[in-house]
Design a protein around this motif. Structure first.
Motif, PDB file in Angstrom:
ATOM      1  N   ASP A  18      -5.242  12.591  -1.705  1.00  0.00           N
ATOM      2  CA  ASP A  18      -4.518  13.558  -0.870  1.00  0.00           C
ATOM      3  C   ASP A  18      -3.958  14.702  -1.712  1.00  0.00           C
ATOM      4  OD1 ASP A  18      -5.102  11.995   1.290  1.00  0.00           O
ATOM      5  OD2 ASP A  18      -3.108  11.108   1.479  1.00  0.00           O
ATOM      6  N   GLN A  75      -5.319   6.542  -2.450  1.00  0.00           N
ATOM      7  CA  GLN A  75      -5.234   7.447  -1.303  1.00  0.00           C
ATOM      8  C   GLN A  75      -4.342   8.643  -1.611  1.00  0.00           C
ATOM      9  OE1 GLN A  75      -6.729   7.098   2.159  1.00  0.00           O
ATOM     10  NE2 GLN A  75      -6.278   9.233   1.645  1.00  0.00           N
ATOM     11  N   LEU A 123     -12.928   4.847  -1.952  1.00  0.00           N
ATOM     12  CA  LEU A 123     -11.624   4.433  -1.457  1.00  0.00           C
ATOM     13  C   LEU A 123     -11.749   3.548  -0.221  1.00  0.00           C
ATOM     14  CD1 LEU A 123      -8.536   4.537  -1.236  1.00  0.00           C
ATOM     15  CD2 LEU A 123      -8.757   6.795  -0.173  1.00  0.00           C
ATOM     16  N   GLU A 124     -12.624   3.898   0.690  1.00  0.00           N
ATOM     17  CA  GLU A 124     -12.778   3.098   1.910  1.00  0.00           C
ATOM     18  C   GLU A 124     -13.344   1.723   1.603  1.00  0.00           C
ATOM     19  OE1 GLU A 124     -11.689   3.641   5.002  1.00  0.00           O
ATOM     20  OE2 GLU A 124     -10.684   5.346   4.069  1.00  0.00           O
ATOM     21  N   CYS A 183     -10.248   7.936  -8.676  1.00  0.00           N
ATOM     22  CA  CYS A 183      -9.521   8.966  -7.923  1.00  0.00           C
ATOM     23  C   CYS A 183      -8.485   9.658  -8.803  1.00  0.00           C
ATOM     24  CB  CYS A 183      -8.839   8.343  -6.709  1.00  0.00           C
ATOM     25  SG  CYS A 183      -9.955   7.879  -5.362  1.00  0.00           S
ATOM     26  N   GLU A 200       0.827  -1.200   0.000  1.00  0.00           N
ATOM     27  CA  GLU A 200       0.000   0.000   0.000  1.00  0.00           C
ATOM     28  C   GLU A 200       0.864   1.254   0.000  1.00  0.00           C
ATOM     29  OE1 GLU A 200      -3.643   2.191   2.439  1.00  0.00           O
ATOM     30  OE2 GLU A 200      -2.827   0.296   3.178  1.00  0.00           O
ATOM     31  N   MET A 247     -13.857   9.463  -1.390  1.00  0.00           N
ATOM     32  CA  MET A 247     -13.485   8.896  -0.094  1.00  0.00           C
ATOM     33  C   MET A 247     -14.286   7.630   0.199  1.00  0.00           C
ATOM     34  SD  MET A 247     -11.419   9.275   2.389  1.00  0.00           S
ATOM     35  CE  MET A 247     -11.158   8.697   4.058  1.00  0.00           C
ATOM     36  N   ARG A 260     -10.382  -0.228   0.342  1.00  0.00           N
ATOM     37  CA  ARG A 260      -9.465  -0.587   1.428  1.00  0.00           C
ATOM     38  C   ARG A 260     -10.011  -1.761   2.239  1.00  0.00           C
ATOM     39  NH1 ARG A 260      -8.286   4.176   3.208  1.00  0.00           N
ATOM     40  NH2 ARG A 260      -6.132   4.231   2.446  1.00  0.00           N
ATOM     41  N   THR A 286      -4.853   0.609  -3.718  1.00  0.00           N
ATOM     42  CA  THR A 286      -5.477   1.382  -2.651  1.00  0.00           C
ATOM     43  C   THR A 286      -4.559   2.506  -2.182  1.00  0.00           C
ATOM     44  OG1 THR A 286      -6.728  -0.570  -1.919  1.00  0.00           O
ATOM     45  CG2 THR A 286      -6.501   1.236  -0.348  1.00  0.00           C
ATOM     46  N   ARG A 326       1.397   4.070  -2.928  1.00  0.00           N
ATOM     47  CA  ARG A 326       1.176   5.482  -2.606  1.00  0.00           C
ATOM     48  C   ARG A 326       2.322   6.351  -3.113  1.00  0.00           C
ATOM     49  NH1 ARG A 326      -1.588   7.690   2.869  1.00  0.00           N
ATOM     50  NH2 ARG A 326      -1.524   9.899   2.336  1.00  0.00           N
TER      51      ARG A 326
END
Length: 389
Positions: free
Chosen positions: A256, A252, A289-290, A337, A77, A286, A293, A248, A81
């Protein structure tokens, strides 16, 4: 299912985040992806010798740390990122699970110890596009002392740089999921030709590999000859789960980046983050994304049970469902995203100087890497309805 990281897992997450923030920032990624090998060998050496990431999931008897797939997913993860340019995914999610599930102790002793010491490895299986048994096209012809391998493999992740190739080949005349064997072959073996492919995602290298009368001994088999499809199928599902964790992390980060930009961008005398329409779009991202995850972490737990030699072997039947669900949610969340990040960055969103385009390319390439969301929906439907694809 209630899931929360323990203290050790939180330490792994925090240390990985701090390390990658220093060594895999935007400039480092752009420098690495322009290198001939697609990554910085010195950084990979640090990852292996200082952080022991390749050894994370390898049992202690082979020189590893003896942790599980959940801990590996934490690293994946964070690598997603920060768009880490390194052969981490291919080595830990493709080659290592294949060796862990192998039934040949000699192959495990040789190569798991090498990977724990920093060797790179990957899996090559498909001669035609796809993830099914019929896509294994290379042929393993029995000889007096072993096998003669011939064929080619498409889109092998980090295939041009790996030191170990785990290759799938079928016996002459076999069809479907029968007659498939897996061999552990050093990449410098005579008869192996590797070609780096141009790719949309410049942060991850793919290769075409050709085998021309490559000689492999019976001692290089991972399982009994012709019996490797169940192992290969599960390895691909485990890799899809690892990819979901990586996706994921990418999702994120793009969210961000977007939140930071819209907080600074002003229009009509105020930050555009204060506009109701922008708030709704970010809230939808969001939520998506959750969901991704949650699916990825549940799937990581299922993968860990499958890899546990003392665990319930029946968990293999749950692996496809968990992997498909994780891939559907993670692929779509990452792409959405990334696409929204470009849109909400406005006129600069697609420029080379800004990072959203790097994540957009990774998102688009990743959703096809180990099966598209459409393919996984079809698999999931077949699984739930008890049908055979």
């Amino acid at each position: 299912m209630e899931f929360a990281f323990n203290e050790e897992q939180l330490m792994i997450q925090d240390s990985a985040a701090r390390f990658l923030a220093q060594v895999s920032d935007s400039q480092a990624v752009r420098t690495a992806m322009a290198r001939p090998e697609g990554y910085d060998p010195a950084l990979w050496q640090r990852i292996g010798e200082e952080l022991y990431w390749p050894a994370l999931m390898i049992p202690e008897r082979f020189g590893g740390l003896g942790l599980g797939f959940v801990e590996l997913a934490i690293l994946l993860e964070q690598s997603g990122r920060h768009l880490l340019c390194a052969p981490l995914f291919a080595t830990t999610c493709l080659a290592t699970p294949a060796l862990l599930l192998a039934s040949n102790p000699a192959v495990q002793d040789q190569w798991l110890d090498a990977i724990a010491s920093g060797a790179t490895a990957t899996l090559a299986f498909a001669g035609t596009p796809g993830l099914e048994a019929d896509n294994v096209q290379a042929v393993a012809e029995p000889t007096g002392n072993g096998y003669r391998l011939n064929g080619q493999y498409l889109q092998v992740i980090d295939g041009a740089q790996a030191q170990l190739l785990i290759v799938a080949a079928r016996s002459p005349g076999s069809q479907g999921d029968t007659g498939i064997s897996l061999f552990a072959v050093p990449a410098d073996s005579p008869g192996i030709t590797r070609h780096t492919l141009p790719t949309l995602d410049q942060t991850r290298r793919l290769a075409r590999i050709e085998l021309n009368d490559v000689i492999a001994g019976s001692a290089q088999l991972l399982t009994d000859a012709g019996q490797a499809w169940p192992l290969l199928r599960d390895v691909l599902l485990i890799a899809a789960i690892g990819l979901a964790a990586e996706q994921t992390g990418g999702a994120q980060q793009t969210l961000d980046l977007t939140l930071a930009y819209i907080g600074e961008r002003h229009q009509f005398g105020r930050a555009i983050a204060s506009f109701q329409a922008i708030k709704h779009r970010c809230a939808d991202l969001m939520q998506q994304l959750e969901c991704a995850r949650s699916a990825a972490w549940y799937a990581a737990c299922v993968a860990q049970e499958r890899l546990d030699p003392t665990g319930d072997v029946g968990v293999a039947s749950e692996l496809l469902e968990a992997a498909a669900t994780a891939q559907i949610h993670a692929s779509e969340a990452f792409f959405t995203c990334a696409a929204e990040s470009i849109q909400l960055h406005g006129g600069v969103g697609f420029t080379w100087e800004y990072d959203p385009h790097l994540y957009f390319k990774r998102a688009r390439a990743s959703e096809q890497l180990l099966g598209s969301p459409a393919l996984h929906r079809e698999r999931l439907a077949a699984q739930l309805l008890g049908e055979t694809l």
